[in-house]
Design a protein around this motif. Structure first.
Motif, mmCIF file in Angstrom:
data_model
loop_
_atom_site.group_PDB
_atom_site.id
_atom_site.type_symbol
_atom_site.label_atom_id
_atom_site.label_comp_id
_atom_site.label_asym_id
_atom_site.label_seq_id
_atom_site.Cartn_x
_atom_site.Cartn_y
_atom_site.Cartn_z
ATOM 1 N N ARG A 97 0.830 -1.201 0.000
ATOM 2 C CA ARG A 97 0.000 0.000 0.000
ATOM 3 C C ARG A 97 0.873 1.263 0.000
ATOM 4 N N LYS A 98 1.945 1.258 0.804
ATOM 5 C CA LYS A 98 2.851 2.407 0.852
ATOM 6 C C LYS A 98 3.558 2.602 -0.490
ATOM 7 N N LEU A 99 3.960 1.498 -1.122
ATOM 8 C CA LEU A 99 4.639 1.599 -2.415
ATOM 9 C C LEU A 99 3.696 2.135 -3.486
ATOM 10 N N GLN A 100 2.455 1.665 -3.486
ATOM 11 C CA GLN A 100 1.484 2.174 -4.459
ATOM 12 C C GLN A 100 1.249 3.665 -4.253
ATOM 13 N N LYS A 101 1.136 4.064 -2.993
ATOM 14 C CA LYS A 101 0.923 5.484 -2.692
ATOM 15 C C LYS A 101 2.115 6.315 -3.158
ATOM 16 N N ALA A 102 3.328 5.836 -2.901
ATOM 17 C CA ALA A 102 4.529 6.548 -3.326
ATOM 18 C C ALA A 102 4.625 6.587 -4.848
ATOM 19 N N PHE A 103 4.254 5.497 -5.515
ATOM 20 C CA PHE A 103 4.324 5.436 -6.980
ATOM 21 C C PHE A 103 3.362 6.436 -7.606
ATOM 22 N N ARG A 104 2.212 6.649 -6.971
ATOM 23 C CA ARG A 104 1.232 7.604 -7.509
ATOM 24 C C ARG A 104 1.702 9.052 -7.384
#
Length: 140
Positions: free
Chosen positions: A82-89
């Motif tokens: 979830r943190k990686l997806q948020k950072a990627f966005r």
């Protein structure tokens, strides 16, 4: 004797066409080395595990994970994803596209630059800045 364009073999070094004459054996050796490098890159990409950033755990996957991992580990994995997806966005669309091409499609910076019409250094710098931004936003 065969004429080859050095820009095709060394796009990082030659920005303009530079044609030289070489013997047929040398030309064939250079052509084979390019093919071997591309085959190596395909094998490298094929035999490594790459997962989508929006990969969701299904019931089947969860059951398989429960056998090997503790529930705390599964929750930790979900949180990291979830943190990686948020950072990627937080990246721009061009940065997202370049990260995807570089690490999921196993394209080199030269191939990305050629496909997008930019210089190799611009693409490499963009990827480097994107990774720094990902790391910064992932740690928040």
């Amino acid at each position: 004797m065969k004429e080859i364009n050095l820009r095709e073999y060394y796009p990082e070094l030659y920005n303009e066409d530079s044609v030289i004459s070489v013997s047929d054996e040398i030309a064939e050796m250079m052509r084979r080395s390019i093919l071997e490098e591309k085959a190596y890159q395909r094998r490298l990409c094929r035999y490594q595990a790459y997962y989508s950033l929006d990969y969701a755990l299904t019931a089947e996957n969860e059951r398989a994970l429960l056998d090997d991992e503790m529930p705390e580990d599964i929750q930790e994995q979900k949180e990291r994803r979830r943190k990686l997806q948020k950072a990627f966005r937080t990246l721009t669309l061009s940065q997202q596209r370049r990260i995807y091409k570089r690490y999921f499609l196993c394209m080199s910076c030269a191939e990305i630059a050629r496909s997008e019409g930019y210089t190799i250094s611009a693409v490499c710098n963009s990827i480097h800045r994107s990774l720094k931004k990902l790391k910064k936003n992932y740690d928040l």
